[in-house]
Design a protein around this motif. Structure first.
Motif, PDB file in Angstrom:
ATOM      1  N   LEU A  44     -87.993 -68.026 -49.346  1.00  0.00           N
ATOM      2  CA  LEU A  44     -88.346 -68.390 -50.719  1.00  0.00           C
ATOM      3  C   LEU A  44     -89.820 -68.096 -50.921  1.00  0.00           C
ATOM      4  CD1 LEU A  44     -86.609 -71.906 -50.879  1.00  0.00           C
ATOM      5  CD2 LEU A  44     -85.644 -69.692 -51.510  1.00  0.00           C
ATOM      6  N   ARG A  45     -90.131 -67.407 -51.992  1.00  0.00           N
ATOM      7  CA  ARG A  45     -91.528 -67.105 -52.344  1.00  0.00           C
ATOM      8  C   ARG A  45     -91.915 -67.972 -53.531  1.00  0.00           C
ATOM      9  NH1 ARG A  45     -92.634 -63.982 -48.322  1.00  0.00           N
ATOM     10  NH2 ARG A  45     -91.351 -62.133 -47.995  1.00  0.00           N
ATOM     11  N   GLY A  49     -98.428 -67.743 -53.808  1.00  0.00           N
ATOM     12  CA  GLY A  49     -98.408 -66.902 -52.617  1.00  0.00           C
ATOM     13  C   GLY A  49     -97.798 -67.521 -51.374  1.00  0.00           C
ATOM     14  N   THR A  50     -97.425 -68.778 -51.406  1.00  0.00           N
ATOM     15  CA  THR A  50     -96.823 -69.382 -50.223  1.00  0.00           C
ATOM     16  C   THR A  50     -95.352 -69.003 -50.117  1.00  0.00           C
ATOM     17  OG1 THR A  50     -96.282 -71.411 -51.390  1.00  0.00           O
ATOM     18  CG2 THR A  50     -98.409 -71.345 -50.268  1.00  0.00           C
ATOM     19  N   SER A  51     -94.811 -69.156 -48.922  1.00  0.00           N
ATOM     20  CA  SER A  51     -93.395 -68.857 -48.725  1.00  0.00           C
ATOM     21  C   SER A  51     -92.794 -69.846 -47.727  1.00  0.00           C
ATOM     22  CB  SER A  51     -93.205 -67.424 -48.234  1.00  0.00           C
ATOM     23  OG  SER A  51     -93.787 -67.260 -46.963  1.00  0.00           O
ATOM     24  N   TRP A  52     -91.478 -69.923 -47.767  1.00  0.00           N
ATOM     25  CA  TRP A  52     -90.696 -70.789 -46.867  1.00  0.00           C
ATOM     26  C   TRP A  52     -89.565 -69.944 -46.328  1.00  0.00           C
ATOM     27  CZ3 TRP A  52     -85.580 -72.248 -46.792  1.00  0.00           C
ATOM     28  CH2 TRP A  52     -85.240 -73.377 -46.066  1.00  0.00           C
ATOM     29  N   GLU A  53     -89.403 -69.930 -45.003  1.00  0.00           N
ATOM     30  CA  GLU A  53     -88.376 -69.098 -44.397  1.00  0.00           C
ATOM     31  C   GLU A  53     -87.655 -69.869 -43.310  1.00  0.00           C
ATOM     32  OE1 GLU A  53     -88.337 -65.112 -41.688  1.00  0.00           O
ATOM     33  OE2 GLU A  53     -89.459 -65.012 -43.569  1.00  0.00           O
ATOM     34  N   ARG A  54     -86.310 -69.810 -43.345  1.00  0.00           N
ATOM     35  CA  ARG A  54     -85.485 -70.471 -42.334  1.00  0.00           C
ATOM     36  C   ARG A  54     -84.314 -69.569 -41.975  1.00  0.00           C
ATOM     37  NH1 ARG A  54     -89.278 -73.156 -42.291  1.00  0.00           N
ATOM     38  NH2 ARG A  54     -89.505 -75.389 -42.295  1.00  0.00           N
ATOM     39  N   THR A  55     -83.890 -69.662 -40.724  1.00  0.00           N
ATOM     40  CA  THR A  55     -82.734 -68.920 -40.233  1.00  0.00           C
ATOM     41  C   THR A  55     -81.736 -69.911 -39.652  1.00  0.00           C
ATOM     42  OG1 THR A  55     -84.107 -67.016 -39.676  1.00  0.00           O
ATOM     43  CG2 THR A  55     -81.954 -67.132 -38.623  1.00  0.00           C
ATOM     44  N   ALA A  78     -81.658 -77.238 -47.617  1.00  0.00           N
ATOM     45  CA  ALA A  78     -82.637 -77.649 -46.607  1.00  0.00           C
ATOM     46  C   ALA A  78     -84.066 -77.449 -47.092  1.00  0.00           C
ATOM     47  CB  ALA A  78     -82.414 -76.869 -45.315  1.00  0.00           C
ATOM     48  N   ALA A  79     -84.256 -76.540 -48.036  1.00  0.00           N
ATOM     49  CA  ALA A  79     -85.605 -76.312 -48.574  1.00  0.00           C
ATOM     50  C   ALA A  79     -86.080 -77.532 -49.358  1.00  0.00           C
ATOM     51  CB  ALA A  79     -85.631 -75.076 -49.456  1.00  0.00           C
ATOM     52  N   GLY A  80     -85.158 -78.308 -49.903  1.00  0.00           N
ATOM     53  CA  GLY A  80     -85.514 -79.533 -50.619  1.00  0.00           C
ATOM     54  C   GLY A  80     -86.406 -79.285 -51.815  1.00  0.00           C
TER      55      GLY A  80
END
Length: 166
Positions: A44-45, A49-55, A78-80
Motif C-alpha cells: 500500500l502506498r 511517500g510512505t508504504s506498507w508491505e506484507r506477504t 491486517a493493514a488496519g
C-alpha cells in the motif's frame, strides 16, 4: 499488478474494488502463464511517500481468484486502515510454481467449481455461442406434455372420488 489512484483516497469501497480488479488480473496472468502462486504480497502506498508491505503464504499454491481474493482481503484487513490516504496498490504473486505441479483437489461444491472455470474468449477451434448448434429440439417437435396434477393421476387423497388407492 499495480493500481494508482487518481487522487488520495479514503474510500474503503473504492480501495476494495481496485484490489479485486488486481486479483482478477493476477489470476488471469498466472493461469495464462500456467503458473500458481504460493504467496501474495500486498503493498500500500500512502500520501506523503510512505508504504506498507506484507506477504502471506497461501494454504496451497493457487491461481484461482477465490483463493487469491481471500488472502488479499486478509492482507488488507491486517493493514488496519482507519484514515490512511492511499495513492496506490501493488499486488504480487510470490514463490511461483508450474500449475502442473499443483495437486488438484476434487470439490463437491459445484458453485465454487464453476467459478474456477477459465474466463477467456473462445479460440478459433472452439465453437462460439453464435455458431454452436442449439441444444433445443427443432420447432417442429411436439412440446413435452405437462405433468398431470396428482388427483388426475389417481394418487391424491384430496379428491377421494378420483383416487384408486382408497
Amino acid at each position: 499488478m499495480r493500481h494508482t489512484f487518481d487522487r488520495h483516497t479514503l474510500d474503503g469501497a473504492a480501495v476494495r474494488a481496485a484490489l479485486l480488479d488486481l486479483i482478477v488480473q493476477l489470476g488471469l496472468l498466472l493461469r495464462g502463464r500456467g503458473q500458481a502462486a504460493r504467496a501474495l504480497t500486498l503493498c500500500l502506498r500512502f500520501a506523503g511517500g510512505t508504504s506498507w508491505e506484507r506477504t502471506r503464504r497461501l494454504a496451497k499454491p493457487s491461481a484461482h481468484e477465490d483463493d487469491l481474493r481471500q488472502l488479499a482481503y486478509q492482507l488488507m484487513d491486517a493493514a488496519g486502515l482507519q484514515r490512511g490516504r492511499l495513492t496506490g496498490l501493488v499486488l504480487r504473486g510470490e514463490d511461483l510454481v508450474d500449475a502442473d505441479q499443483v495437486a488438484e483437489q476434487i470439490s463437491l461444491d459445484g458453485a465454487r467449481e464453476s467459478r474456477w472455470s477459465p474466463s477467456r474468449p473462445p479460440t478459433g477451434s472452439e465453437p462460439s455461442s453464435a455458431t454452436a448448434p442449439s441444444a433445443r429440439p427443432p420447432s417442429s417437435a411436439a412440446p413435452p406434455e405437462p405433468r398431470q396434477p396428482a388427483w388426475r393421476r389417481g394418487c391424491c387423497s384430496t379428491r377421494p372420488a378420483c383416487c384408486r388407492h382408497i
